[in-house]
Write a protein that holds these residues in place. Structure first.
Motif, PDB file in Angstrom:
ATOM      1  N   TYR A 226     -11.910  -2.838 -20.933  1.00  0.00           N
ATOM      2  CA  TYR A 226     -11.193  -3.762 -20.064  1.00  0.00           C
ATOM      3  C   TYR A 226     -11.126  -3.119 -18.679  1.00  0.00           C
ATOM      4  N   GLY A 227     -11.775  -3.736 -17.703  1.00  0.00           N
ATOM      5  CA  GLY A 227     -11.800  -3.155 -16.364  1.00  0.00           C
ATOM      6  C   GLY A 227     -10.802  -3.799 -15.426  1.00  0.00           C
ATOM      7  N   SER A 228     -10.279  -2.983 -14.491  1.00  0.00           N
ATOM      8  CA  SER A 228      -9.394  -3.475 -13.419  1.00  0.00           C
ATOM      9  C   SER A 228      -8.226  -4.303 -13.947  1.00  0.00           C
ATOM     10  N   LEU A 229      -7.496  -3.775 -14.916  1.00  0.00           N
ATOM     11  CA  LEU A 229      -6.324  -4.484 -15.431  1.00  0.00           C
ATOM     12  C   LEU A 229      -5.247  -4.564 -14.359  1.00  0.00           C
ATOM     13  N   PRO A 230      -4.654  -5.715 -14.145  1.00  0.00           N
ATOM     14  CA  PRO A 230      -3.538  -5.808 -13.195  1.00  0.00           C
ATOM     15  C   PRO A 230      -2.355  -4.958 -13.664  1.00  0.00           C
ATOM     16  N   VAL A 231      -1.522  -4.568 -12.723  1.00  0.00           N
ATOM     17  CA  VAL A 231      -0.323  -3.807 -13.056  1.00  0.00           C
ATOM     18  C   VAL A 231       0.537  -4.621 -14.012  1.00  0.00           C
ATOM     19  N   GLY A 232       1.042  -3.971 -15.067  1.00  0.00           N
ATOM     20  CA  GLY A 232       1.882  -4.664 -16.040  1.00  0.00           C
ATOM     21  C   GLY A 232       1.846  -3.975 -17.387  1.00  0.00           C
ATOM     22  N   GLU A 233       2.490  -4.598 -18.388  1.00  0.00           N
ATOM     23  CA  GLU A 233       2.551  -4.044 -19.733  1.00  0.00           C
ATOM     24  C   GLU A 233       1.657  -4.856 -20.664  1.00  0.00           C
ATOM     25  N   TYR A 234       0.991  -4.156 -21.593  1.00  0.00           N
ATOM     26  CA  TYR A 234       0.030  -4.796 -22.482  1.00  0.00           C
ATOM     27  C   TYR A 234       0.210  -4.296 -23.911  1.00  0.00           C
TER      28      TYR A 234
ATOM     29  N   ALA B 280     -13.623  -2.034  -9.224  1.00  0.00           N
ATOM     30  CA  ALA B 280     -13.666  -0.618  -9.607  1.00  0.00           C
ATOM     31  C   ALA B 280     -14.475   0.187  -8.597  1.00  0.00           C
ATOM     32  N   ALA B 281     -15.538  -0.406  -8.059  1.00  0.00           N
ATOM     33  CA  ALA B 281     -16.373   0.304  -7.084  1.00  0.00           C
ATOM     34  C   ALA B 281     -15.596   0.609  -5.809  1.00  0.00           C
ATOM     35  N   LEU B 282     -14.819  -0.363  -5.333  1.00  0.00           N
ATOM     36  CA  LEU B 282     -14.045  -0.151  -4.116  1.00  0.00           C
ATOM     37  C   LEU B 282     -12.935   0.866  -4.345  1.00  0.00           C
ATOM     38  N   ARG B 283     -12.272   0.786  -5.476  1.00  0.00           N
ATOM     39  CA  ARG B 283     -11.204   1.747  -5.788  1.00  0.00           C
ATOM     40  C   ARG B 283     -11.780   3.163  -5.893  1.00  0.00           C
ATOM     41  N   ARG B 284     -12.959   3.270  -6.480  1.00  0.00           N
ATOM     42  CA  ARG B 284     -13.602   4.583  -6.590  1.00  0.00           C
ATOM     43  C   ARG B 284     -13.929   5.138  -5.204  1.00  0.00           C
ATOM     44  N   MET B 285     -14.429   4.276  -4.322  1.00  0.00           N
ATOM     45  CA  MET B 285     -14.779   4.723  -2.985  1.00  0.00           C
ATOM     46  C   MET B 285     -13.541   5.157  -2.202  1.00  0.00           C
ATOM     47  N   LEU B 286     -12.444   4.424  -2.325  1.00  0.00           N
ATOM     48  CA  LEU B 286     -11.206   4.780  -1.633  1.00  0.00           C
ATOM     49  C   LEU B 286     -10.678   6.120  -2.133  1.00  0.00           C
ATOM     50  N   HIS B 287     -10.780   6.338  -3.444  1.00  0.00           N
ATOM     51  CA  HIS B 287     -10.352   7.620  -4.008  1.00  0.00           C
ATOM     52  C   HIS B 287     -11.226   8.754  -3.468  1.00  0.00           C
TER      53      HIS B 287
END
Length: 237
Positions: free
Chosen positions: A17-25, A75-82
């Motif tokens: 499961y990629g890029s899950l929004p913030v929350g509980e699962y 995920a690609a953008l988040r990886r680049m920002l990191h």
């Protein structure tokens, strides 16, 4: 769970499961035997929390007035920002790769703003926009009388970027002659103005960007392999 109902039976040993929004699962799984007997559901709960590193970067971008320019949750953008934050914590030379319009210049400015050189200047050199005969003068500067029309000493972009960041945009368009001198700058950290004998120290952090395939250019003999490796100490795409 993240999806409604159950997924179809599969022999796969994992579900992604990629890029899950913030929350509980709560995720559940059941096993099925050959007679189609279902086991009881095994479950696991997890909480997706905000990314502290990403929030810190967002705050820094907000201070720059650029928060709205990076748009997306992939995920690609988040990886680049990191990776930008990681690179900013070092003084290594950075090579930014990407197609035209993907934000390489913004990434370079963000890198500067997050680094220890943020109070210094951010100087851009558009390597593809300079006439071949002026590239070295723009980069390294020149002394009075170095060539026809050099009526006074002129500081190059390298000196103007002292204690800051030197952004070499479109580095793939840099002529071979200038590539050799830039290589010396990266290897030894020194340079000289055109027509000058004084050896000067480079006090700027080089960041380069290109939309071209430097590997293919190296293979074609139009871009120096040793310069390519000097530039890509820290590579971002």
């Amino acid at each position: 769970g993240h999806e409604e109902g159950w997924r179809a039976p599969t022999r796969a040993r994992r579900a992604l499961y990629g890029s899950l929004p913030v929350g509980e699962y709560e995720f559940q799984v059941r096993a099925i035997d050959r007679d189609l007997n279902y086991s009881a559901a095994a479950s696991v709960r997890l909480t997706v929390e905000p990314d502290a590193h990403l929030e810190g970067l967002t705050q820094a971008l907000s201070a720059l007035g650029s928060a709205g320019e990076f748009v997306g949750e992939s995920a690609a953008l988040r990886r680049m920002l990191h990776q930008l934050r990681q690179a900013a914590a070092t003084d290594a030379t950075v090579l930014i790769l990407g197609e035209t319009g993907t934000g390489k210049g913004l990434a370079a400015r963000t890198l500067h703003a997050l680094s220890g050189r943020q109070r210094g200047p951010f100087i851009t050199v558009s390597c593809g926009a300079l006439p071949e005969g002026l590239v070295e003068s723009e980069l390294f500067g020149h002394e009075r009388g170095a060539f026809t029309g050099a009526h006074q000493r002129q500081l190059g972009r390298i000196e103007l970027a002292r204690d800051g960041t030197l952004f070499l945009d479109e580095i793939g368009d840099l002529p071979l002659a200038a590539q050799s001198k830039l290589l010396r700058l990266l290897e030894e950290g020194t340079f000289a103005r055109i027509g000058g004998t004084e050896e000067l120290r480079c006090e700027a952090r080089p960041v380069a960007a290109t939309n071209r395939d430097l590997r293919a250019m190296v293979a074609a003999g139009v871009f120096r392999q040793d310069l390519y490796y000097q530039l890509r100490v820290f590579e971002l795409e």
